[in-house]
Write a protein that holds these residues in place. Sequence first.
Motif, PDB file in Angstrom:
ATOM      1  N   ASP A 279       0.848  -1.194   0.000  1.00 55.51           N
ATOM      2  CA  ASP A 279       0.000   0.000   0.000  1.00 55.51           C
ATOM      3  C   ASP A 279       0.879   1.237   0.000  1.00 55.51           C
ATOM      4  OD1 ASP A 279      -2.232  -1.605   0.154  1.00 55.51           O
ATOM      5  OD2 ASP A 279      -2.427  -1.442   2.326  1.00 55.51           O
ATOM      6  N   LEU A 280       0.390   2.276  -0.677  1.00 59.62           N
ATOM      7  CA  LEU A 280       1.040   3.593  -0.651  1.00 59.62           C
ATOM      8  C   LEU A 280       0.329   4.476   0.345  1.00 59.62           C
ATOM      9  CD1 LEU A 280       1.273   4.492  -4.444  1.00 59.62           C
ATOM     10  CD2 LEU A 280       3.225   4.033  -2.973  1.00 59.62           C
ATOM     11  N   VAL A 281       1.077   5.287   1.082  1.00 58.22           N
ATOM     12  CA  VAL A 281       0.408   6.325   1.846  1.00 58.22           C
ATOM     13  C   VAL A 281      -0.220   7.289   0.842  1.00 58.22           C
ATOM     14  CG1 VAL A 281       2.418   7.858   1.985  1.00 58.22           C
ATOM     15  CG2 VAL A 281       0.646   7.969   3.742  1.00 58.22           C
ATOM     16  N   CYS A 282      -1.437   7.708   1.089  1.00 60.97           N
ATOM     17  CA  CYS A 282      -2.167   8.540   0.127  1.00 60.97           C
ATOM     18  C   CYS A 282      -1.376   9.802  -0.200  1.00 60.97           C
ATOM     19  CB  CYS A 282      -3.537   8.910   0.695  1.00 60.97           C
ATOM     20  SG  CYS A 282      -4.510   9.937  -0.425  1.00 60.97           S
ATOM     21  N   PHE A 283      -1.135  10.033  -1.478  1.00 63.69           N
ATOM     22  CA  PHE A 283      -0.325  11.175  -1.887  1.00 63.69           C
ATOM     23  C   PHE A 283      -1.122  12.469  -1.921  1.00 63.69           C
ATOM     24  CE2 PHE A 283      -1.422   8.221  -5.279  1.00 63.69           C
ATOM     25  CZ  PHE A 283      -2.346   8.948  -6.003  1.00 63.69           C
ATOM     26  N   VAL A 284      -2.423  12.402  -1.608  1.00 65.83           N
ATOM     27  CA  VAL A 284      -3.244  13.612  -1.528  1.00 65.83           C
ATOM     28  C   VAL A 284      -3.325  14.098  -0.088  1.00 65.83           C
ATOM     29  CG1 VAL A 284      -5.523  14.606  -1.913  1.00 65.83           C
ATOM     30  CG2 VAL A 284      -4.563  12.984  -3.571  1.00 65.83           C
ATOM     31  N   CYS A 285      -3.836  13.232   0.802  1.00 66.63           N
ATOM     32  CA  CYS A 285      -4.000  13.636   2.199  1.00 66.63           C
ATOM     33  C   CYS A 285      -2.811  13.262   3.067  1.00 66.63           C
ATOM     34  CB  CYS A 285      -5.272  13.018   2.780  1.00 66.63           C
ATOM     35  SG  CYS A 285      -5.180  11.208   2.965  1.00 66.63           S
ATOM     36  N   ASP A 288      -2.898  12.103   6.970  1.00 65.18           N
ATOM     37  CA  ASP A 288      -2.947  12.967   8.154  1.00 65.18           C
ATOM     38  C   ASP A 288      -4.362  13.468   8.390  1.00 65.18           C
ATOM     39  OD1 ASP A 288      -0.197  12.709   8.473  1.00 65.18           O
ATOM     40  OD2 ASP A 288       0.221  14.428   7.162  1.00 65.18           O
ATOM     41  N   GLU A 289      -4.757  13.492   9.637  1.00 65.18           N
ATOM     42  CA  GLU A 289      -6.025  14.096  10.015  1.00 65.18           C
ATOM     43  C   GLU A 289      -5.867  15.611  10.035  1.00 65.18           C
ATOM     44  OE1 GLU A 289      -8.808  12.774  10.253  1.00 65.18           O
ATOM     45  OE2 GLU A 289      -8.468  10.638  10.566  1.00 65.18           O
ATOM     46  N   PRO A 290      -6.935  16.391   9.759  1.00 68.05           N
ATOM     47  CA  PRO A 290      -8.293  15.905   9.449  1.00 68.05           C
ATOM     48  C   PRO A 290      -8.515  15.623   7.961  1.00 68.05           C
ATOM     49  CG  PRO A 290      -8.318  18.269   9.620  1.00 68.05           C
ATOM     50  CD  PRO A 290      -6.894  17.860   9.900  1.00 68.05           C
ATOM     51  N   ALA A 291      -7.452  15.841   7.109  1.00 65.68           N
ATOM     52  CA  ALA A 291      -7.634  15.716   5.666  1.00 65.68           C
ATOM     53  C   ALA A 291      -8.026  14.304   5.260  1.00 65.68           C
ATOM     54  CB  ALA A 291      -6.357  16.134   4.949  1.00 65.68           C
ATOM     55  N   VAL A 292      -7.522  13.304   5.971  1.00 62.87           N
ATOM     56  CA  VAL A 292      -7.773  11.927   5.563  1.00 62.87           C
ATOM     57  C   VAL A 292      -9.258  11.578   5.635  1.00 62.87           C
ATOM     58  CG1 VAL A 292      -7.397  10.991   7.883  1.00 62.87           C
ATOM     59  CG2 VAL A 292      -7.034   9.534   5.889  1.00 62.87           C
ATOM     60  N   SER A 293      -9.987  12.165   6.553  1.00 62.45           N
ATOM     61  CA  SER A 293     -11.406  11.811   6.724  1.00 62.45           C
ATOM     62  C   SER A 293     -12.235  12.179   5.503  1.00 62.45           C
ATOM     63  CB  SER A 293     -11.966  12.505   7.976  1.00 62.45           C
ATOM     64  OG  SER A 293     -11.248  12.109   9.121  1.00 62.45           O
ATOM     65  N   SER A 294     -11.860  13.232   4.820  1.00 55.48           N
ATOM     66  CA  SER A 294     -12.645  13.695   3.673  1.00 55.48           C
ATOM     67  C   SER A 294     -11.938  13.451   2.342  1.00 55.48           C
ATOM     68  CB  SER A 294     -12.941  15.195   3.816  1.00 55.48           C
ATOM     69  OG  SER A 294     -11.734  15.935   3.937  1.00 55.48           O
ATOM     70  N   CYS A 295     -10.854  12.679   2.353  1.00 56.71           N
ATOM     71  CA  CYS A 295     -10.087  12.469   1.121  1.00 56.71           C
ATOM     72  C   CYS A 295     -10.847  11.537   0.185  1.00 56.71           C
ATOM     73  CB  CYS A 295      -8.703  11.890   1.446  1.00 56.71           C
ATOM     74  SG  CYS A 295      -7.680  11.629  -0.023  1.00 56.71           S
ATOM     75  N   ARG A 296     -11.085  11.982  -1.049  1.00 55.66           N
ATOM     76  CA  ARG A 296     -11.791  11.160  -2.033  1.00 55.66           C
ATOM     77  C   ARG A 296     -10.860  10.158  -2.697  1.00 55.66           C
ATOM     78  NH1 ARG A 296     -14.719  15.159  -6.036  1.00 55.66           N
ATOM     79  NH2 ARG A 296     -15.407  13.128  -6.864  1.00 55.66           N
ATOM     80  N   THR A 297      -9.552  10.431  -2.682  1.00 60.26           N
ATOM     81  CA  THR A 297      -8.605   9.535  -3.355  1.00 60.26           C
ATOM     82  C   THR A 297      -8.467   8.215  -2.617  1.00 60.26           C
ATOM     83  OG1 THR A 297      -7.384  11.444  -4.222  1.00 60.26           O
ATOM     84  CG2 THR A 297      -6.250   9.314  -4.205  1.00 60.26           C
ATOM     85  N   ILE A 304      -3.418   3.545  -0.167  1.00 57.74           N
ATOM     86  CA  ILE A 304      -3.927   3.130  -1.464  1.00 57.74           C
ATOM     87  C   ILE A 304      -3.206   1.846  -1.874  1.00 57.74           C
ATOM     88  CG2 ILE A 304      -4.169   3.741  -3.902  1.00 57.74           C
ATOM     89  CD1 ILE A 304      -4.033   6.677  -3.077  1.00 57.74           C
ATOM     90  N   GLU A 305      -3.969   0.823  -2.269  1.00 60.61           N
ATOM     91  CA  GLU A 305      -3.362  -0.430  -2.706  1.00 60.61           C
ATOM     92  C   GLU A 305      -2.573  -0.207  -3.992  1.00 60.61           C
ATOM     93  OE1 GLU A 305      -4.699  -4.898  -4.185  1.00 60.61           O
ATOM     94  OE2 GLU A 305      -6.132  -3.635  -3.098  1.00 60.61           O
ATOM     95  N   TRP A 306      -1.344  -0.742  -4.036  1.00 60.50           N
ATOM     96  CA  TRP A 306      -0.449  -0.474  -5.159  1.00 60.50           C
ATOM     97  C   TRP A 306      -0.050  -1.736  -5.917  1.00 60.50           C
ATOM     98  CZ3 TRP A 306       5.268   1.478  -4.749  1.00 60.50           C
ATOM     99  CH2 TRP A 306       5.667   2.014  -5.987  1.00 60.50           C
ATOM    100  N   GLY A 307       0.282  -2.825  -5.212  1.00 60.50           N
ATOM    101  CA  GLY A 307       0.725  -4.036  -5.899  1.00 60.50           C
ATOM    102  C   GLY A 307       1.041  -5.150  -4.926  1.00 60.50           C
ATOM    103  N   GLU A 347      -9.443   8.960 -14.001  1.00 66.08           N
ATOM    104  CA  GLU A 347     -10.521   8.203 -13.374  1.00 66.08           C
ATOM    105  C   GLU A 347     -10.996   7.016 -14.196  1.00 66.08           C
ATOM    106  OE1 GLU A 347     -13.627  10.942 -12.526  1.00 66.08           O
ATOM    107  OE2 GLU A 347     -12.494  12.024 -10.978  1.00 66.08           O
ATOM    108  N   ASP A 348     -10.808   7.051 -15.513  1.00 67.47           N
ATOM    109  CA  ASP A 348     -11.337   5.992 -16.378  1.00 67.47           C
ATOM    110  C   ASP A 348     -10.195   5.368 -17.165  1.00 67.47           C
ATOM    111  OD1 ASP A 348     -12.676   4.381 -18.267  1.00 67.47           O
ATOM    112  OD2 ASP A 348     -14.428   5.682 -18.231  1.00 67.47           O
ATOM    113  N   LEU A 349      -9.935   4.079 -16.914  1.00 65.79           N
ATOM    114  CA  LEU A 349      -8.851   3.370 -17.586  1.00 65.79           C
ATOM    115  C   LEU A 349      -9.031   3.358 -19.104  1.00 65.79           C
ATOM    116  CD1 LEU A 349      -6.299   1.564 -17.178  1.00 65.79           C
ATOM    117  CD2 LEU A 349      -7.844  -0.397 -17.100  1.00 65.79           C
TER     118      LEU A 349
END
Length: 367
Positions: A279-285, A288-297, A304-307, A347-349
């Motif tokens: 897993d990757l730590v989310c590169f958007v949030c 970290d709180e509080p950003a992680v709670s509302s992160c759409r990524t 985020i699952e990576w491989g 968003e769309d492969l």
Amino acid sequence: MSGPNTDYDPVEVTPLGAEQVDEAREAALVAIAAATDLDDLKAVRTAHTGDRSPLALANREIGALPPQARKDAGRRVGQARGAVNQALAARTAELEAAHEARALVEEAVDVTLPADRAARGGRHPITLMSEHIGDLFVAMGWEVAEGPVVEAEWLNFDALNLGPDHPARTMQDTFWTEPADHHVVLRTHTSPVQARTMLTREPPIYVICPGRVFRTDEYDATHSPMFHQVEGLVVDRGISMAHLKGTLDHFATQLFGEGITTRFRPSYFPFTEPSAEVDLVCFVCRGDEPAVSSCRTCKGEGWIEWGGCGVVNPRVLTACGVDSDVYTGFAFGMGIDRSFMFRHGAEDLRDIFEGDVRYSAAFGTEL
């Protein structure tokens, strides 16, 4: 024995009269001289030298004349037709020369004029992503290895400890070529390149293997029957999971930016033992709180699952001719398409494979 037939009607044929032949010739010459372009001249040629032209009809009627009259009539008509043909040839040369001269003037291009620069094509973002990943590992001293997309069953499955009953070998998961008894598949991962590498060279081995792979997935926003993977393989003395973790952390940092780390979750793969999901730590949030709670990524997960990855199974080393008592190694595999979508927010492969050059430009990959 019968003699020659002299019982004929010596009727003079009107179109063969000298005046009529001269008139037909003069009419043709006047029409030829009046033609202003090659199209007009073509029409004149048909009218005055074609099968239904006056001189052509007159030539046909020579055979109906008495023998003593044919010579003069043939000479008269032949001279007239010759004059018309000569005039046609001369006028054709004149009009062709005029046409070429006019074309040189009308179609001339002023190369000194400023011109709009034509849009150049764009290299495909997946190609650029693959090359970028290859460059990252080459900078670390690794090599880029390649292999065929049409692969032997043994290299795709058996050499990687995927037994005959493994579900990945069914037609629901794998594209098999015909006839089936040839045991050839479209590779389902780039791991056969790792097997080929171990079979053809001695450790230490540090290779990265990017390329196309094929699985019988539905074509939708997140799946495709053809996609791209990158796999890494290290075989050396004293290799451990710690080396794997450090390599993937460096890979993630270089690909997604500073502060990006990885975590391992226990998993199972036949070709590695132990195995882990990466897993990757989310590169958007950044988790970290509080950003992680509302992160759409990352959808509030922070990761985020990576491989997948793991220590190379000793059975795989043995199958590929490597002494598993002396050497150990690690391997990992990630989706290049998925990494591209993470990096650029796609968003769309399906958009990646539509072939629209504007898509390349939109992600900053235009040449």
